[in-house]
Design a protein around this motif. Structure first.
Motif, short mmCIF file in Angstrom:
data_model
loop_
_atom_site.label_atom_id
_atom_site.label_comp_id
_atom_site.label_asym_id
_atom_site.label_seq_id
_atom_site.Cartn_x
_atom_site.Cartn_y
_atom_site.Cartn_z
N ARG A 23 49.44 56.67 -43.48
CA ARG A 23 49.10 55.30 -43.11
C ARG A 23 48.97 54.43 -44.37
O ARG A 23 49.46 53.31 -44.42
CB ARG A 23 47.80 55.29 -42.31
N ALA A 24 48.32 54.97 -45.41
CA ALA A 24 48.16 54.22 -46.67
C ALA A 24 49.51 53.89 -47.28
O ALA A 24 49.72 52.80 -47.82
CB ALA A 24 47.30 55.02 -47.65
N ALA A 81 57.65 54.74 -48.19
CA ALA A 81 57.13 53.74 -47.24
C ALA A 81 58.07 53.61 -46.05
O ALA A 81 57.62 53.55 -44.90
CB ALA A 81 56.94 52.40 -47.93
N ARG A 82 59.36 53.59 -46.31
CA ARG A 82 60.32 53.49 -45.19
C ARG A 82 60.24 54.72 -44.31
O ARG A 82 60.19 54.62 -43.09
CB ARG A 82 61.74 53.31 -45.73
N ARG A 83 60.24 55.90 -44.92
CA ARG A 83 60.17 57.13 -44.14
C ARG A 83 58.86 57.23 -43.39
O ARG A 83 58.82 57.64 -42.24
CB ARG A 83 60.34 58.35 -45.06
N SER A 84 57.76 56.85 -44.04
CA SER A 84 56.45 56.95 -43.41
C SER A 84 56.36 56.03 -42.20
O SER A 84 55.88 56.43 -41.14
CB SER A 84 55.35 56.59 -44.41
N ILE A 88 55.82 57.34 -38.35
CA ILE A 88 54.71 56.89 -37.50
C ILE A 88 55.27 56.42 -36.15
O ILE A 88 54.75 56.79 -35.09
CB ILE A 88 53.90 55.78 -38.20
N ARG A 89 56.34 55.64 -36.18
CA ARG A 89 56.92 55.15 -34.93
C ARG A 89 57.50 56.29 -34.10
O ARG A 89 57.39 56.29 -32.87
CB ARG A 89 57.97 54.09 -35.22
N VAL A 94 57.21 59.91 -29.39
CA VAL A 94 57.06 61.25 -28.81
C VAL A 94 55.80 61.32 -27.95
O VAL A 94 55.82 61.87 -26.84
CB VAL A 94 57.05 62.34 -29.92
N ALA A 95 54.71 60.73 -28.44
CA ALA A 95 53.45 60.73 -27.68
C ALA A 95 53.61 59.95 -26.37
O ALA A 95 53.15 60.38 -25.31
CB ALA A 95 52.32 60.16 -28.52
#
Length: 115
Positions: A23-24, A81-84, A88-89, A94-95
């Motif tokens: 997240r950071a 940052a792009r990968r993170s 997250i998305r 998936v959730a």
């Protein structure tokens, strides 16, 4: 870098550590090339075992978000940052699919159908 863990969260601590750092990175608090505190310093700040922190850090290294370099410590990888943000998305997707009753295979089939 200020990390906090939610003591009411039921996820394993190493996953919470990885999520907090992810997240950071996604929010720009940690940028490519930034050096992270040592696992020992993070474990002291978070009041958890250093091996737990290392497990979370290794997860991020395996995802390509962090680089471990002997003598230079742990740094945020280029393009992290792009990968993170994308990871997250994807986790949210998936959730949500699971919540709606779709399996991962169903989701993969849907993604393959989008071209």
């Amino acid at each position: 870098m200020l990390l906090r863990l939610d003591k009411t969260d039921t996820r394993p601590l190493h996953e919470q550590v990885a999520a907090a750092i992810r997240r950071a990175i996604a929010e720009g608090e940690c940028r490519a090339g930034d050096r992270l505190p040592s696992a020992r310093d993070l474990s002291t700040a978070l009041d958890i075992n250093a091996n737990t922190v290392l497990r979370g850090l290794r997860e991020l290294r395996d995802e390509g978000l962090l680089e471990f370099r002997r003598g230079r410590g742990i740094t945020v990888a280029e393009g992290a940052a792009r990968r993170s943000g994308l990871q997250i998305r994807v986790r949210e997707l998936v959730a949500e699919a699971s919540r709606l009753g779709y399996s991962r295979t169903d989701l993969i089939d849907m993604i393959r159908g989008v071209t």
